[in-house]
Write an enzyme that holds these catalytic residues in place. Sequence first.
Site, PDB file in Angstrom:
ATOM      1  N   CYS A 127     -14.772   0.997  -5.501  1.00 42.09           N
ATOM      2  CA  CYS A 127     -16.233   0.207  -4.827  1.00 42.09           C
ATOM      3  C   CYS A 127     -16.844   1.516  -5.270  1.00 42.09           C
ATOM      4  CB  CYS A 127     -16.489  -0.255  -3.345  1.00 42.09           C
ATOM      5  SG  CYS A 127     -15.172   1.009  -2.690  1.00 42.09           S
TER       6      CYS A 127
ATOM      7  N   ASP B 234       0.621  -1.045   0.241  1.00 39.72           N
ATOM      8  CA  ASP B 234       0.211   0.092  -0.263  1.00 39.72           C
ATOM      9  C   ASP B 234       0.877   1.538  -0.357  1.00 39.72           C
ATOM     10  OD1 ASP B 234      -2.982   0.234   0.630  1.00 39.72           O
ATOM     11  OD2 ASP B 234      -1.795   2.085   1.267  1.00 39.72           O
TER      12      ASP B 234
ATOM     13  N   ASP C 161      -6.890  -2.633  -5.871  1.00 34.62           N
ATOM     14  CA  ASP C 161      -8.198  -1.941  -6.097  1.00 34.62           C
ATOM     15  C   ASP C 161      -8.039  -1.030  -5.101  1.00 34.62           C
ATOM     16  OD1 ASP C 161     -11.075  -2.537  -4.235  1.00 34.62           O
ATOM     17  OD2 ASP C 161     -10.107  -2.805  -2.852  1.00 34.62           O
TER      18      ASP C 161
END
Length: 393
Positions: free
Chosen positions: A344, A251, A291
Site C-alpha cells: 500500500c 504471518d 502483501d
Amino acid sequence: MTPAARLSAAIEVLDQYLSGTAAEKALTNWARRSRFAGSKDRAAVRDIVFDCLRKRGSYARLGLTGRGLVICHAAAKNTSVEEVSNLFSGEGHAPSLLVAEEKAALFPASPTESVEAVYNMPEWLGEELKTSVGADAEAIASGLTERAATFLRVNLSRGSLQNAIDLLAKDGVTAIPHDLAKTALEVVENPRKVAASTAYMSGLVELQDAASQSLCEGLPAANRMLDYCAGGGGKVLAYGDGNKAALFAHDAKPQRLRDLGPRAKRAGLKVQVLTTDACKTSAPFDLVLCDVPCSGSGAWRRSPEGKWALTHDAFADLLLVQQEILREAAPLVAPDGVLAFATCSVFKRENEDQIAKFCDKNDGWHCSYERRYSPLEGGDGFYIAYLTRPEPS
Ligand SMILES: C[S@@+](CC[C@H](N)C(=O)[O-])C[C@H]1O[C@@H](n2cnc3c(N)ncnc32)[C@H](O)[C@@H]1O
C-alpha cells in the site's frame, strides 16, 4: 463541549503526541481524563487532531506545537481573523487569546514553498514521491491530506450490493457503489454507525478500502491460495468471497492473525492458518499473495502519523524485508503458479524497483502483470505485480 473547548482539547492531545506519545494513545489518555466529553466531542477532537497530523507540514508555520498546529487548523476552517479570534477567546475552556504574531500567521499573503509545507511530509519523502509519480506528485500529496472515505466490501455470497445498501439504510447509513471494485460501497453518510449496523454484524459487509478490494478481485483463480502476510486477513477473505479456492493464511507474527478466525466465521469461509514450516510442507500453492510490510504511504490519509515517523533507516529495512519475503515465498509457488506482490505504497523503490530487483536476481521469474492504484482514484494507493515462471519450452 463548545467548539473552542474542543480546540483546547486537541492542543493538549497534540502536545502529548509531539512529546512522543502515539496519537491514538494521547487521544485515549485525554478521553479518560475528560469524562464530561461525549461521543460527539471525542469524534470532533479526533478529527481536529488527525487534520493537524495530515497537514502538519503546512500547519507548522507557527512552530511545531499543539497550539501552533491548532491555530492553523482553525484558520483553514474559517475565513477571517475575527472568526478565529472568537474561538481563541481565553474565556471558559477556550484557548488563550491570539497574540499579534499568531494573528499575522493566520492567512499568510505568500504561503511557504518548502517541500515539507507543500507536500505535507518530510522533505526526503516529498522527493521520493516526486521521483515515483512525477507530475502527479503534488496532487497525490494533497489528496493524502484529505480525510479517507469509508469503504465497505459486500460479501456477495451473503447478498447483493442493493441488499447491503437497503439494510445499511435501515440503520441510518447511506452507501453508494464505487467504481473501483464491483464489491465496493462508499459510505457517504454516518460512517460511525457502520460498526453497530445489522449489515456489518451479520457479515454482509466488511470494512475494506476500495483499491484493496479491486486488487483482490483481479487476482487469478486458483485451487490453493496462500496469503503469506495475512495480518487481519482482509485480503484472503476478499479473495475467498469470489473464488472457490482452498484458503491458507500465514504471518510472521502469528498474533496478527487473531482476528482472522472470527472474521472468517462471520463471512462463512474456512481459512487454514499455517506456521512458516507448515507453509513449506503444504506447498505448492498455485497463488501466493505477499502483501508485504511497507511505508504505508498509499494509506497516509488514514494513518498520517506514519509519514512523520518514517526514518531513512526504517525505510531501508522495509526494502530488505520485502525482498526477503519474496525469496521465502517463491519456492512455495507451483511451477505454473503466480507469486503476487502487493504494497500500500506509492513509492517506486518499494514497488517496480523491488520487482525488477527480484527478477534480476532470480532466473526464470518475470513480471507478467502490474498495476498501480493512485490515491487519486478514490481509494488508498496500492501496487500489485504478478510474478510467473514461463513453462520451459
Ligand atoms: C501490510 S500487512 C498485511 C495486511 C493484510 N494482508 C490485510 O489485508 O489486512 C503486512 C504483514 O506482513 C507481516 N510480515 C512481516 N514480515 C513477514 C515475513 N517475513 N513473513 C510473513 N509475514 C511477514 C506483518 O506481521 C504484517 O502483518
